[in-house]
Scaffold this motif. Structure first.
Motif, PDB file in Angstrom:
ATOM      1  N   LYS A   1       0.823  -1.210   0.000  1.00  0.00           N
ATOM      2  CA  LYS A   1       0.000   0.000   0.000  1.00  0.00           C
ATOM      3  C   LYS A   1       0.855   1.257   0.000  1.00  0.00           C
ATOM      4  O   LYS A   1       0.625   2.187  -0.785  1.00  0.00           O
ATOM      5  CB  LYS A   1      -0.922  -0.009   1.219  1.00  0.00           C
ATOM      6  CG  LYS A   1      -1.797   1.220   1.357  1.00  0.00           C
ATOM      7  CD  LYS A   1      -2.626   1.177   2.647  1.00  0.00           C
ATOM      8  CE  LYS A   1      -3.428   2.454   2.839  1.00  0.00           C
ATOM      9  NZ  LYS A   1      -4.188   2.429   4.113  1.00  0.00           N
ATOM     10  N   ASP A   2       1.877   1.298   0.875  1.00  0.00           N
ATOM     11  CA  ASP A   2       2.745   2.475   0.966  1.00  0.00           C
ATOM     12  C   ASP A   2       3.554   2.664  -0.316  1.00  0.00           C
ATOM     13  O   ASP A   2       3.710   3.789  -0.813  1.00  0.00           O
ATOM     14  CB  ASP A   2       3.687   2.361   2.162  1.00  0.00           C
ATOM     15  CG  ASP A   2       2.970   2.573   3.492  1.00  0.00           C
ATOM     16  OD1 ASP A   2       1.846   3.121   3.476  1.00  0.00           O
ATOM     17  OD2 ASP A   2       3.528   2.188   4.540  1.00  0.00           O
ATOM     18  N   LEU A   3       4.091   1.568  -0.853  1.00  0.00           N
ATOM     19  CA  LEU A   3       4.883   1.671  -2.079  1.00  0.00           C
ATOM     20  C   LEU A   3       4.017   2.158  -3.239  1.00  0.00           C
ATOM     21  O   LEU A   3       4.440   3.037  -4.001  1.00  0.00           O
ATOM     22  CB  LEU A   3       5.510   0.316  -2.421  1.00  0.00           C
ATOM     23  CG  LEU A   3       6.338   0.282  -3.714  1.00  0.00           C
ATOM     24  CD1 LEU A   3       7.466   1.307  -3.661  1.00  0.00           C
ATOM     25  CD2 LEU A   3       6.899  -1.115  -3.965  1.00  0.00           C
ATOM     26  N   ASN A   4       2.819   1.623  -3.370  1.00  0.00           N
ATOM     27  CA  ASN A   4       1.928   2.043  -4.458  1.00  0.00           C
ATOM     28  C   ASN A   4       1.544   3.512  -4.320  1.00  0.00           C
ATOM     29  O   ASN A   4       1.402   4.223  -5.318  1.00  0.00           O
ATOM     30  CB  ASN A   4       0.675   1.168  -4.486  1.00  0.00           C
ATOM     31  CG  ASN A   4       0.951  -0.214  -5.043  1.00  0.00           C
ATOM     32  OD1 ASN A   4       1.942  -0.430  -5.743  1.00  0.00           O
ATOM     33  ND2 ASN A   4       0.081  -1.166  -4.734  1.00  0.00           N
ATOM     34  N   LYS A   5       1.374   3.968  -3.083  1.00  0.00           N
ATOM     35  CA  LYS A   5       1.035   5.371  -2.844  1.00  0.00           C
ATOM     36  C   LYS A   5       2.165   6.282  -3.359  1.00  0.00           C
ATOM     37  O   LYS A   5       1.909   7.311  -4.004  1.00  0.00           O
ATOM     38  CB  LYS A   5       0.821   5.609  -1.351  1.00  0.00           C
ATOM     39  CG  LYS A   5       0.295   6.992  -0.995  1.00  0.00           C
ATOM     40  CD  LYS A   5       0.175   7.179   0.502  1.00  0.00           C
ATOM     41  CE  LYS A   5      -0.833   6.244   1.130  1.00  0.00           C
ATOM     42  NZ  LYS A   5      -1.010   6.516   2.583  1.00  0.00           N
ATOM     43  N   VAL A   6       3.399   5.889  -3.097  1.00  0.00           N
ATOM     44  CA  VAL A   6       4.561   6.669  -3.542  1.00  0.00           C
ATOM     45  C   VAL A   6       4.686   6.625  -5.064  1.00  0.00           C
ATOM     46  O   VAL A   6       4.916   7.660  -5.712  1.00  0.00           O
ATOM     47  CB  VAL A   6       5.853   6.133  -2.877  1.00  0.00           C
ATOM     48  CG1 VAL A   6       7.091   6.768  -3.513  1.00  0.00           C
ATOM     49  CG2 VAL A   6       5.829   6.420  -1.382  1.00  0.00           C
TER      50      VAL A   6
END
Length: 200
Positions: free
Chosen positions: A123-128
């Motif tokens: 989730k965090d990687l996709n957000k970035v």
């Protein structure tokens, strides 16, 4: 025809703790910094450490501000430079109450340890990655972006093919890439600098 001279001076390495007591406001400022020479510059790893900074910013805001309730802001930023020599720079900073410094530094180091062990969440990687692609789409319409890109390729001797393959590089970033970057670069060669108010 201009050129530059590379100084032989390099910053002292190893874990260094610095505390400065200055001012009377009941507020502290914390900065953790890595800054050292690396064997070789890599555009791909430059993007990985930049993404690592963005992901750690998300975790710092979530953990330190929302869960611990101890900071007013803050974040992380990472980059690599090719000129005048290949180097790595990464900084984490946040303001907080003087009594919370040790607890929040420990919480920050725990977030780094978690990424080193398990990598970031999907989730965090996709957000970035989504933020990168959105910003890049807007940048493509800007003369300033293209001027900086062209001058960077010329002055910093960057690979033109890598520089224009931004979207492909972003889409190729994996959770394991971020995990490897954290383990490779966030070592014990850092400065922990803390500003605290003067003792009464």
């Amino acid at each position: 025809k201009e050129n530059y001279k590379v100084s032989t001076w390099r910053e002292k390495q190893g874990t260094r703790n610095i505390t400065v007591n200055k001012g009377t406001e009941d507020k502290s400022s914390v900065r953790i910094t890595w800054n050292y020479e690396i064997p070789k510059y890599s555009a791909k790893e430059d993007m990985h450490v930049d993404a690592l900074g963005e992901i750690l910013t998300i975790k710092i805001i979530e953990t330190l501000r929302e869960k611990e309730g101890g900071i007013y802001g803050g974040g992380a930023r990472g980059s690599m430079s090719k000129i005048p020599y290949a180097s790595f720079n990464f900084g984490i900073s946040f303001p907080c109450g003087p009594d919370n410094v040790d607890k929040l530094v420990a919480a920050t180091m725990e977030e780094i340890a978690t990424i080193k062990k398990s990598g970031p969440t999907e989730k965090d990687l996709n957000k970035v990655k989504e933020a990168y692609l959105l910003e890049h789409k807007e940048d493509l319409q800007s003369n300033r972006y293209w001027l900086n890109l062209i001058s960077g390729i010329d002055e910093d001797k960057l690979d033109a093919k890598e520089q224009v393959a931004f979207e492909a590089m972003v889409n190729s970033i994996t959770q394991d890439d971020i995990k490897k970057a954290a383990n490779k670069y966030l070592n014990k060669d850092y400065i922990l600098a803390v500003l605290k108010p003067e003792e009464k």
